[in-house]
Design a protein around this motif. Sequence first.
Motif, PDB file in Angstrom:
ATOM      1  N   GLU A  85       0.990  -1.277   0.146  1.00 26.01           N
ATOM      2  CA  GLU A  85       0.004  -0.130  -0.017  1.00 26.01           C
ATOM      3  C   GLU A  85       1.013   1.395   0.050  1.00 26.01           C
ATOM      4  OE1 GLU A  85      -3.648   2.122   2.613  1.00 26.01           O
ATOM      5  OE2 GLU A  85      -2.965  -0.212   3.011  1.00 26.01           O
ATOM      6  N   VAL A  86       1.911   1.183   0.823  1.00 29.27           N
ATOM      7  CA  VAL A  86       2.929   2.390   0.816  1.00 29.27           C
ATOM      8  C   VAL A  86       3.384   2.651  -0.287  1.00 29.27           C
ATOM      9  CG1 VAL A  86       5.084   3.357   1.652  1.00 29.27           C
ATOM     10  CG2 VAL A  86       3.695   1.982   3.117  1.00 29.27           C
ATOM     11  N   GLU A  87       3.789   1.799  -1.420  1.00 30.98           N
ATOM     12  CA  GLU A  87       4.394   2.079  -2.695  1.00 30.98           C
ATOM     13  C   GLU A  87       3.133   2.588  -3.900  1.00 30.98           C
ATOM     14  OE1 GLU A  87       7.428   0.362  -5.847  1.00 30.98           O
ATOM     15  OE2 GLU A  87       5.696  -1.159  -5.357  1.00 30.98           O
ATOM     16  N   TYR A  88       1.740   1.898  -3.596  1.00 27.75           N
ATOM     17  CA  TYR A  88       0.880   2.245  -4.349  1.00 27.75           C
ATOM     18  C   TYR A  88       0.490   3.597  -4.039  1.00 27.75           C
ATOM     19  CZ  TYR A  88      -3.690   1.888  -6.182  1.00 27.75           C
ATOM     20  OH  TYR A  88      -4.851   2.439  -7.121  1.00 27.75           O
ATOM     21  N   LYS A  89       0.416   4.140  -2.710  1.00 23.83           N
ATOM     22  CA  LYS A  89      -0.021   5.484  -2.616  1.00 23.83           C
ATOM     23  C   LYS A  89       0.991   6.720  -3.168  1.00 23.83           C
ATOM     24  CE  LYS A  89      -2.908   4.760   1.322  1.00 23.83           C
ATOM     25  NZ  LYS A  89      -2.937   4.829   2.873  1.00 23.83           N
ATOM     26  N   GLN A  90       2.380   6.096  -3.093  1.00 22.03           N
ATOM     27  CA  GLN A  90       3.375   6.928  -3.757  1.00 22.03           C
ATOM     28  C   GLN A  90       3.381   6.853  -5.244  1.00 22.03           C
ATOM     29  OE1 GLN A  90       6.544   5.548  -0.462  1.00 22.03           O
ATOM     30  NE2 GLN A  90       7.310   5.322  -2.386  1.00 22.03           N
ATOM     31  N   VAL A  91       3.067   6.018  -5.898  1.00 20.21           N
ATOM     32  CA  VAL A  91       3.181   5.916  -7.518  1.00 20.21           C
ATOM     33  C   VAL A  91       1.901   6.506  -7.835  1.00 20.21           C
ATOM     34  CG1 VAL A  91       3.074   4.217  -9.228  1.00 20.21           C
ATOM     35  CG2 VAL A  91       4.835   3.921  -7.429  1.00 20.21           C
TER      36      VAL A  91
END
Length: 88
Positions: free
Chosen positions: A35-41
């Motif tokens: 989820e962390v990477e998804y929100k960043q991207v």
Amino acid sequence: MAKADIKPKSICHAKKWSDEVENLYRFQQAGYRDEVEYKQVKQVDTVECWPETGFVKKLQRRDNTFYYYDKQRECEDREVHKVKVYVY
């Protein structure tokens, strides 16, 4: 790169199924670590989840197509060991 670009400190593979593993499975199917990477991207604050289970409902892939998920478990026992769990 955004200053909020958080990198995981370590990684391990899931040993048994849990709600967390289920959602990681869904993010990884869509091409993200979690989820962390998804929100960043995707530059989003929230991820659409099923209110009944808390599982991820819909994810936008990097090619801008969408994955839609069931409210029931989708990550089968034989898939669990493939799920990567990231530690920050």
